[in-house]
Write a protein that holds these residues in place. Structure first.
Motif, PDB file in Angstrom:
ATOM      1  N   GLN A  12       5.678 -13.274  -6.397  1.00 46.63           N
ATOM      2  CA  GLN A  12       4.876 -13.655  -5.111  1.00 46.63           C
ATOM      3  C   GLN A  12       4.933 -12.816  -3.963  1.00 46.63           C
ATOM      4  N   LEU A  13       6.334 -12.483  -3.677  1.00 50.66           N
ATOM      5  CA  LEU A  13       6.531 -11.594  -2.688  1.00 50.66           C
ATOM      6  C   LEU A  13       6.014  -9.946  -2.647  1.00 50.66           C
ATOM      7  N   LYS A  14       6.168  -9.518  -3.963  1.00 56.43           N
ATOM      8  CA  LYS A  14       5.604  -8.155  -4.211  1.00 56.43           C
ATOM      9  C   LYS A  14       4.292  -8.435  -3.984  1.00 56.43           C
ATOM     10  N   GLU A  15       3.450  -9.403  -4.642  1.00 51.80           N
ATOM     11  CA  GLU A  15       1.913  -9.319  -4.481  1.00 51.80           C
ATOM     12  C   GLU A  15       1.345  -9.568  -2.903  1.00 51.80           C
ATOM     13  N   ARG A  16       2.131 -10.324  -2.258  1.00 51.05           N
ATOM     14  CA  ARG A  16       1.749 -10.619  -0.925  1.00 51.05           C
ATOM     15  C   ARG A  16       1.919  -9.430   0.220  1.00 51.05           C
ATOM     16  N   LEU A  17       3.103  -8.626  -0.196  1.00 51.67           N
ATOM     17  CA  LEU A  17       3.599  -7.671   0.517  1.00 51.67           C
ATOM     18  C   LEU A  17       2.529  -6.486   0.154  1.00 51.67           C
ATOM     19  N   SER A  18       2.072  -6.089  -0.972  1.00 55.00           N
ATOM     20  CA  SER A  18       1.246  -5.286  -1.357  1.00 55.00           C
ATOM     21  C   SER A  18      -0.021  -5.444  -0.889  1.00 55.00           C
ATOM     22  N   THR A  19      -0.708  -6.760  -0.893  1.00 59.41           N
ATOM     23  CA  THR A  19      -1.692  -6.891   0.027  1.00 59.41           C
ATOM     24  C   THR A  19      -1.708  -6.973   1.428  1.00 59.41           C
ATOM     25  N   SER A  20      -0.782  -7.358   2.007  1.00 59.66           N
ATOM     26  CA  SER A  20      -0.560  -7.446   3.488  1.00 59.66           C
ATOM     27  C   SER A  20      -0.249  -5.874   4.068  1.00 59.66           C
ATOM     28  N   ILE A  21       0.200  -5.015   3.278  1.00 53.36           N
ATOM     29  CA  ILE A  21       0.337  -3.784   3.943  1.00 53.36           C
ATOM     30  C   ILE A  21      -0.688  -2.857   3.642  1.00 53.36           C
ATOM     31  N   SER A  22      -1.608  -3.227   2.761  1.00 54.72           N
ATOM     32  CA  SER A  22      -2.430  -2.236   2.207  1.00 54.72           C
ATOM     33  C   SER A  22      -3.324  -1.680   3.415  1.00 54.72           C
ATOM     34  N   GLU A  43       8.086 -16.286   4.872  1.00 55.22           N
ATOM     35  CA  GLU A  43       7.108 -17.245   4.351  1.00 55.22           C
ATOM     36  C   GLU A  43       7.360 -17.553   2.953  1.00 55.22           C
ATOM     37  N   VAL A  44       7.620 -16.574   2.166  1.00 57.78           N
ATOM     38  CA  VAL A  44       8.090 -16.656   0.619  1.00 57.78           C
ATOM     39  C   VAL A  44       9.293 -17.358   0.498  1.00 57.78           C
ATOM     40  N   ALA A  45      10.382 -16.913   1.278  1.00 61.20           N
ATOM     41  CA  ALA A  45      11.814 -17.613   1.089  1.00 61.20           C
ATOM     42  C   ALA A  45      11.788 -18.841   1.524  1.00 61.20           C
ATOM     43  N   ALA A  46      10.887 -19.264   2.686  1.00 65.43           N
ATOM     44  CA  ALA A  46      10.825 -20.743   3.116  1.00 65.43           C
ATOM     45  C   ALA A  46      10.198 -21.631   1.815  1.00 65.43           C
ATOM     46  N   GLN A  47       9.249 -21.059   1.229  1.00 65.86           N
ATOM     47  CA  GLN A  47       8.412 -21.718   0.146  1.00 65.86           C
ATOM     48  C   GLN A  47       9.624 -21.931  -1.164  1.00 65.86           C
ATOM     49  N   ASP A  48      10.112 -21.009  -1.065  1.00 62.00           N
ATOM     50  CA  ASP A  48      11.506 -20.904  -2.526  1.00 62.00           C
ATOM     51  C   ASP A  48      12.540 -21.809  -1.886  1.00 62.00           C
ATOM     52  N   VAL A  56       5.104  -1.608   8.772  1.00 63.66           N
ATOM     53  CA  VAL A  56       5.767  -2.068   7.514  1.00 63.66           C
ATOM     54  C   VAL A  56       6.829  -2.815   7.748  1.00 63.66           C
ATOM     55  N   GLY A  57       7.804  -2.759   8.343  1.00 67.17           N
ATOM     56  CA  GLY A  57       8.998  -3.698   8.667  1.00 67.17           C
ATOM     57  C   GLY A  57       8.703  -4.941   8.989  1.00 67.17           C
ATOM     58  N   GLU A  58       7.674  -5.095  10.142  1.00 66.53           N
ATOM     59  CA  GLU A  58       7.193  -6.279  10.766  1.00 66.53           C
ATOM     60  C   GLU A  58       6.430  -6.994  10.029  1.00 66.53           C
ATOM     61  N   THR A  59       5.634  -6.615   9.039  1.00 59.55           N
ATOM     62  CA  THR A  59       4.883  -7.062   7.945  1.00 59.55           C
ATOM     63  C   THR A  59       5.767  -7.648   6.948  1.00 59.55           C
ATOM     64  N   TYR A  60       6.653  -6.723   6.423  1.00 59.77           N
ATOM     65  CA  TYR A  60       7.619  -7.555   5.223  1.00 59.77           C
ATOM     66  C   TYR A  60       8.410  -8.644   5.853  1.00 59.77           C
ATOM     67  N   SER A  61       8.827  -8.662   6.914  1.00 52.18           N
ATOM     68  CA  SER A  61       9.828  -9.480   7.387  1.00 52.18           C
ATOM     69  C   SER A  61       8.907 -10.835   7.633  1.00 52.18           C
ATOM     70  N   GLN A  62       7.736 -10.849   8.075  1.00 50.84           N
ATOM     71  CA  GLN A  62       7.087 -11.965   8.140  1.00 50.84           C
ATOM     72  C   GLN A  62       6.765 -12.666   6.685  1.00 50.84           C
TER      73      GLN A  62
END
Length: 194
Positions: free
Chosen positions: A161-171, A91-96, A81-87
């Motif tokens: 965007q972070l919330k949506e991508r995190l939810s999908t990535s850790i599903s 990505e979102v921080a760079a885009q922002d 979960v932590g590894e996925t969140y960091s990744q």
């Protein structure tokens, strides 16, 4: 001791009236020299600027052979979960175009660095790594993450965007009961004043 009146107000509501609370910075304490037996710091030391000055002040207020005990962060979120969140966050921080926020002296990220910092005025420095298990559902996880130092700096659109991508990535990591296996990596440092 805290520099935040809000934090001191919370402490006051939970502590007996005879406990003295000080609104000041750890870099310049008003506490009398050699007047304290034990200094305890909980998840604060690793965030402080000028850590050498902070440790010097701790040493100054401690009696000879007084003890400092500090709980510091060692790992933000444990496991996949932590590894996925960091990744996803990177990505979102760079885009922002989120600017990097330096937090504390880089030496505070390793045992070797902590030893370097403590060895000037302290002895018998010990470390104990502690993993605190946590199994939140996604709402609890997101609420906790929303209170961190970086997410609140994202634009509102990037937060969504972070919330949506995190939810999908850790599903795929979701347990049958709807929770996720993770936790917090902490380190307890103890030392004795020379």
């Amino acid at each position: 001791v805290d520099m935040s009146q809000t934090e001191l107000d919370v402490a006051r509501s939970k502590l007996p009236n005879d406990v003295r609370l000080l609104k000041e910075r750890a870099q310049a304490l008003s506490i009398t020299t050699a007047s304290v037996d034990v200094v305890v710091s909980h998840l604060a030391l690793m965030l402080m600027d000028d850590i050498e000055r902070v440790l010097g002040e701790i040493h100054r207020v401690l009696r000879k052979e007084g003890t400092v005990v500090a709980i510091v962060g060692r790992g933000f979120l444990l496991g996949p979960v932590g590894e996925t969140y960091s990744q996803v966050f990177r990505e979102v921080a760079a885009q922002d175009a989120l600017a990097h926020l330096p937090m504390g002296d880089p030496r505070m990220r390793t045992e070797t660095g902590w030893l370097e910092l403590f060895n000037k005025d302290f002895e018998a420095v010990t470390f104990e790594d502690i993993d605190v298990s946590w199994q939140p559902d996604f709402a609890e996880l997101w609420q906790s993450l929303s209170e961190t130092y970086d997410i609140d700096r994202l634009t509102p659109a990037a937060r969504v965007q972070l919330k949506e991508r995190l939810s999908t990535s850790i599903s795929t990591l979701e347990q049958p009961d709807g929770t996720y296996v993770t936790g917090w990596g902490l380190r307890m440092i103890q030392a004795r004043a020379r």
